[in-house]
Design a protein around this motif. Structure first.
Motif, PDB file in Angstrom:
ATOM      1  N   GLU A  41      17.751 -67.445  -8.245  1.00 20.65           N
ATOM      2  CA  GLU A  41      16.460 -67.425  -7.543  1.00 20.65           C
ATOM      3  C   GLU A  41      15.854 -66.025  -7.512  1.00 20.65           C
ATOM      4  OE1 GLU A  41      13.055 -68.086  -5.270  1.00 20.65           O
ATOM      5  OE2 GLU A  41      14.230 -69.333  -6.640  1.00 20.65           O
ATOM      6  N   ILE A  42      16.666 -65.001  -7.266  1.00 17.85           N
ATOM      7  CA  ILE A  42      16.133 -63.636  -7.265  1.00 17.85           C
ATOM      8  C   ILE A  42      15.634 -63.268  -8.659  1.00 17.85           C
ATOM      9  CG2 ILE A  42      16.753 -61.198  -7.011  1.00 17.85           C
ATOM     10  CD1 ILE A  42      18.595 -62.002  -4.716  1.00 17.85           C
ATOM     11  N   THR A  43      16.388 -63.665  -9.679  1.00 19.47           N
ATOM     12  CA  THR A  43      15.952 -63.385 -11.054  1.00 19.47           C
ATOM     13  C   THR A  43      14.648 -64.114 -11.375  1.00 19.47           C
ATOM     14  OG1 THR A  43      18.266 -63.118 -11.709  1.00 19.47           O
ATOM     15  CG2 THR A  43      16.673 -63.428 -13.477  1.00 19.47           C
ATOM     16  N   ARG A  44      14.514 -65.325 -10.891  1.00 17.61           N
ATOM     17  CA  ARG A  44      13.253 -66.077 -11.088  1.00 17.61           C
ATOM     18  C   ARG A  44      12.083 -65.332 -10.463  1.00 17.61           C
ATOM     19  NH1 ARG A  44       9.746 -69.058  -8.710  1.00 17.61           N
ATOM     20  NH2 ARG A  44      10.782 -68.830  -6.686  1.00 17.61           N
ATOM     21  N   GLN A  45      12.286 -64.780  -9.267  1.00 18.97           N
ATOM     22  CA  GLN A  45      11.218 -64.024  -8.617  1.00 18.97           C
ATOM     23  C   GLN A  45      10.888 -62.752  -9.395  1.00 18.97           C
ATOM     24  OE1 GLN A  45      11.618 -63.524  -4.318  1.00 18.97           O
ATOM     25  NE2 GLN A  45      12.891 -65.364  -4.208  1.00 18.97           N
ATOM     26  N   MET A  46      11.912 -62.110  -9.952  1.00 23.03           N
ATOM     27  CA  MET A  46      11.648 -60.945 -10.802  1.00 23.03           C
ATOM     28  C   MET A  46      10.765 -61.331 -11.994  1.00 23.03           C
ATOM     29  SD  MET A  46      15.365 -59.101 -11.146  1.00 23.03           S
ATOM     30  CE  MET A  46      16.276 -58.448  -9.748  1.00 23.03           C
ATOM     31  N   CYS A  47      11.125 -62.417 -12.660  1.00 18.12           N
ATOM     32  CA  CYS A  47      10.350 -62.863 -13.828  1.00 18.12           C
ATOM     33  C   CYS A  47       8.912 -63.183 -13.438  1.00 18.12           C
ATOM     34  CB  CYS A  47      11.006 -64.091 -14.461  1.00 18.12           C
ATOM     35  SG  CYS A  47      12.605 -63.779 -15.242  1.00 18.12           S
ATOM     36  N   ASP A  48       8.737 -63.848 -12.296  1.00 17.35           N
ATOM     37  CA  ASP A  48       7.390 -64.187 -11.845  1.00 17.35           C
ATOM     38  C   ASP A  48       6.562 -62.929 -11.587  1.00 17.35           C
ATOM     39  OD1 ASP A  48       8.015 -66.843 -12.001  1.00 17.35           O
ATOM     40  OD2 ASP A  48       8.159 -67.182  -9.838  1.00 17.35           O
ATOM     41  N   ASN A  49       7.187 -61.956 -10.917  1.00 13.89           N
ATOM     42  CA  ASN A  49       6.485 -60.702 -10.627  1.00 13.89           C
ATOM     43  C   ASN A  49       6.092 -59.991 -11.915  1.00 13.89           C
ATOM     44  OD1 ASN A  49       5.657 -58.186  -9.366  1.00 13.89           O
ATOM     45  ND2 ASN A  49       7.699 -57.400  -9.835  1.00 13.89           N
ATOM     46  N   PHE A  50       7.007 -59.926 -12.861  1.00 14.29           N
ATOM     47  CA  PHE A  50       6.728 -59.226 -14.116  1.00 14.29           C
ATOM     48  C   PHE A  50       5.646 -59.947 -14.916  1.00 14.29           C
ATOM     49  CE2 PHE A  50      11.195 -57.110 -14.593  1.00 14.29           C
ATOM     50  CZ  PHE A  50      10.940 -56.374 -13.440  1.00 14.29           C
ATOM     51  N   GLU A  51       5.689 -61.280 -14.938  1.00 16.13           N
ATOM     52  CA  GLU A  51       4.714 -62.035 -15.720  1.00 16.13           C
ATOM     53  C   GLU A  51       3.311 -61.910 -15.122  1.00 16.13           C
ATOM     54  OE1 GLU A  51       2.848 -64.615 -18.447  1.00 16.13           O
ATOM     55  OE2 GLU A  51       4.523 -63.206 -18.500  1.00 16.13           O
ATOM     56  N   ILE A  52       3.237 -61.889 -13.790  1.00 19.14           N
ATOM     57  CA  ILE A  52       1.932 -61.789 -13.132  1.00 19.14           C
ATOM     58  C   ILE A  52       1.356 -60.371 -13.244  1.00 19.14           C
ATOM     59  CG2 ILE A  52       0.760 -61.860 -10.879  1.00 19.14           C
ATOM     60  CD1 ILE A  52       2.736 -64.133 -10.131  1.00 19.14           C
ATOM     61  N   ASN A  53       2.219 -59.367 -13.020  1.00 16.56           N
ATOM     62  CA  ASN A  53       1.720 -57.997 -12.889  1.00 16.56           C
ATOM     63  C   ASN A  53       1.914 -57.112 -14.113  1.00 16.56           C
ATOM     64  OD1 ASN A  53       0.883 -58.180 -10.030  1.00 16.56           O
ATOM     65  ND2 ASN A  53       3.073 -58.453  -9.645  1.00 16.56           N
ATOM     66  N   TYR A  54       2.891 -57.445 -14.960  1.00 13.99           N
ATOM     67  CA  TYR A  54       3.191 -56.566 -16.089  1.00 13.99           C
ATOM     68  C   TYR A  54       3.403 -57.346 -17.379  1.00 13.99           C
ATOM     69  CZ  TYR A  54       4.228 -53.625 -12.044  1.00 13.99           C
ATOM     70  OH  TYR A  54       4.162 -52.961 -10.854  1.00 13.99           O
ATOM     71  N   PRO A  55       2.508 -58.259 -17.725  1.00 15.99           N
ATOM     72  CA  PRO A  55       2.708 -59.053 -18.949  1.00 15.99           C
ATOM     73  C   PRO A  55       2.508 -58.200 -20.197  1.00 15.99           C
ATOM     74  CG  PRO A  55       0.541 -59.493 -18.037  1.00 15.99           C
ATOM     75  CD  PRO A  55       1.246 -58.610 -17.039  1.00 15.99           C
ATOM     76  N   SER A  56       3.316 -58.465 -21.189  1.00 19.35           N
ATOM     77  CA  SER A  56       3.202 -57.745 -22.452  1.00 19.35           C
ATOM     78  C   SER A  56       1.890 -58.099 -23.142  1.00 19.35           C
ATOM     79  CB  SER A  56       4.384 -58.087 -23.356  1.00 19.35           C
ATOM     80  OG  SER A  56       4.282 -57.420 -24.585  1.00 19.35           O
ATOM     81  N   VAL A  57       1.212 -57.087 -23.643  1.00 20.13           N
ATOM     82  CA  VAL A  57      -0.048 -57.280 -24.358  1.00 20.13           C
ATOM     83  C   VAL A  57       0.176 -57.234 -25.857  1.00 20.13           C
ATOM     84  CG1 VAL A  57      -2.374 -56.361 -24.711  1.00 20.13           C
ATOM     85  CG2 VAL A  57      -1.322 -56.293 -22.426  1.00 20.13           C
ATOM     86  N   LYS A  58       1.062 -56.337 -26.270  1.00 20.93           N
ATOM     87  CA  LYS A  58       1.394 -56.243 -27.680  1.00 20.93           C
ATOM     88  C   LYS A  58       2.864 -55.864 -27.819  1.00 20.93           C
ATOM     89  CE  LYS A  58      -0.158 -51.432 -28.034  1.00 20.93           C
ATOM     90  NZ  LYS A  58      -1.037 -50.476 -28.751  1.00 20.93           N
ATOM     91  N   ALA A  59       3.442 -56.209 -28.939  1.00 15.27           N
ATOM     92  CA  ALA A  59       4.856 -55.940 -29.170  1.00 15.27           C
ATOM     93  C   ALA A  59       5.151 -54.451 -29.030  1.00 15.27           C
ATOM     94  CB  ALA A  59       5.257 -56.423 -30.559  1.00 15.27           C
ATOM     95  N   GLY A  60       6.245 -54.145 -28.312  1.00 13.95           N
ATOM     96  CA  GLY A  60       6.682 -52.766 -28.168  1.00 13.95           C
ATOM     97  C   GLY A  60       6.001 -51.979 -27.084  1.00 13.95           C
ATOM     98  N   ASP A  61       5.185 -52.664 -26.232  1.00 13.98           N
ATOM     99  CA  ASP A  61       4.485 -51.907 -25.186  1.00 13.98           C
ATOM    100  C   ASP A  61       5.355 -51.671 -23.946  1.00 13.98           C
ATOM    101  OD1 ASP A  61       4.521 -54.408 -24.007  1.00 13.98           O
ATOM    102  OD2 ASP A  61       2.346 -54.719 -24.080  1.00 13.98           O
TER     103      ASP A  61
END
Length: 426
Positions: A41-61
């Protein structure tokens, strides 16, 4: 849900998270099963936070690629699959490695876990296992599960504090998750969240000192170790016969066990054998089975390098009082590094905690926090000498009175000094 419903995962319901600690903290009946769900569950919340706030725009960013979510969640859920009964005590006695066995469960085609993971892709089990052995190529995923501040540690600190009834392991999980952010080298924490990270480090330090290193828990671990050691000796001498023969433990006594043998074991299996052994005619096996099941730990006192020279004499006094010192005495040390800076030359280098400044530069935590710097690299814990409680009493037989008096004098007259006067009553 398919992974949770496998027999290998359900087995974790029957293994306590804190092993023998429930003999001291009565509420500590929680299991590896609930802990693994919490890490997921904690890992799921980490993934959600990263996807919402820090999504990758281009490879290697260096930002978050949500295609990593499934491997991260599966690794989080399965990271403790390989723990045996009474966890680290069993591991120490039989030389098993729970992380290696976890990887084998995940990658062995005979397991249900493997078959579920392989439905994603034929190489998916190997990917999940590589997260656990820290070889997965994305450091963000690895650090979610294993670093100095990861989902595993955050869950067990909060869960263990709650179930033991202590307040030491509490920290602001919500705040820490909010200030976490991915970067190319792994996971960092925003500067405005540094104090929440400090609080986590201190909480971890306190939990180790007050809960995980509790002297009575360690005394029960000594009893368990000596109980299984005696059973192994009797088996090797062909004395452990029906109905006392522990069929499920024999592969471990002989050091010829396979994965199926391992997965048959849990806390209840061992306890059942211990119940039988309470009636076994060997006095050592009988006594230690009774001690373990009915909470009769050995007593202990701390000692320092300068007073180690007294231990042989104290063991002799224990023997003179009628106890076998090989079984009724023990040395036990428990030490932990609350926080350690990254040292690539060490045998097991730690991933340091990085604080990201507003300009994007990274600073290692202990260079910014005087509190963390004060405990960085400093091992904390103690070394204890364990002995029978009777050695602290008044013997009914005058023959033993001088023996008990000399033993107690070594403890109370300054040779081996307790940390406080109540320590001997713990």
């Amino acid at each position: 849900m398919d992974l949770i419903n496998t027999p290998e995962f359900q087995r974790l319901r029957r293994i306590k998270q804190l092993g023998v600690a429930s003999y001291v903290f009565q509420g500590a009946e929680h299991t590896r099963f609930t802990h693994c769900l919490g890490v997921y569950e904690i890992t799921r919340q980490m993934c959600d936070n990263f996807e919402i706030n820090y999504p990758s725009v281009k490879a290697g960013d260096g930002l978050w690629d949500d295609n990593e979510r499934l491997v991260a969640l599966c690794a989080a859920l399965l990271h403790d699959l390989g723990h045996g009964p009474y966890s680290h005590t069993f591991e120490h006695i039989f030389g098993t490695d729970h992380e290696a066995i976890t990887r084998e469960i995940i990658t062995n085609p005979s397991t249900n876990v493997y078959r579920v993971l392989a439905q994603v892709d034929s190489d998916f089990p190997a990917k999940v296992a590589s997260v656990i052995d820290h070889t997965y190529p994305n450091p963000q995923v690895v650090q979610m599960i294993s670093s100095q501040i990861d989902a595993d540690r955050m869950d067990y600190l909060l869960r263990d504090a709650y179930n033991t009834g202590t307040k030491y392991g509490l920290f602001d999980l919500t705040r820490i998750l909010r200030v976490m952010r991915p970067y190319a080298g792994g996971i960092a924490f925003e500067a405005n969240g540094m104090h929440a990270v400090e609080d986590y480090i201190v909480s971890r330090f306190q939990m180790y000192q007050q809960v995980y290193f509790h002297p009575v828990s360690r005394g029960m671990e000594v009893v368990l170790t000596h109980l299984l050691t005696r059973a192994k000796e009797l088996y090797e001498d062909n004395q452990l016969l029906d109905p006392y023969r522990p069929e499920l433990l024999i592969p471990f006594f002989e050091q010829e066990f396979n994965l199926q043998d391992y997965l048959k074991l849990d806390d209840g299996v061992l306890n059942t054998y211990f119940l039988y052994w309470q009636d076994y005619p060997d006095p050592l096996l009988q006594d230690f089975a009774n001690r373990f099941l009915n909470r009769k730990p050995l007593k202990s006192i701390t000692f320092m390098p300068a007073t180690r020279r007294l231990l042989p004499r104290m063991r002799q006094l224990v023997a003179d009082a009628g106890f076998d010192p090989a079984y009724y005495t023990a040395e036990n040390d428990s030490f932990d590094l609350p926080y350690d800076q990254y040292d690539p030359s060490s045998a097991n280098p730690k991933t340091q905690i990085e604080i990201m400044q507003p300009d994007g530069t990274l600073e290692e935590l202990s260079t910014l926090s005087a509190l963390v710097a004060a405990i960085t690299g400093k091992s904390t814990g103690d070394t204890r000498f364990y002995f029978p409680k009777a050695m602290l009493g008044t013997p009914t037989d005058d023959l033993f009175a001088p023996i008990y008096a000399e033993f107690q004098a070594h403890i109370l007259n300054g040779s081996l000094i307790p940390q406080n006067l109540e320590e001997l009553d713990q």
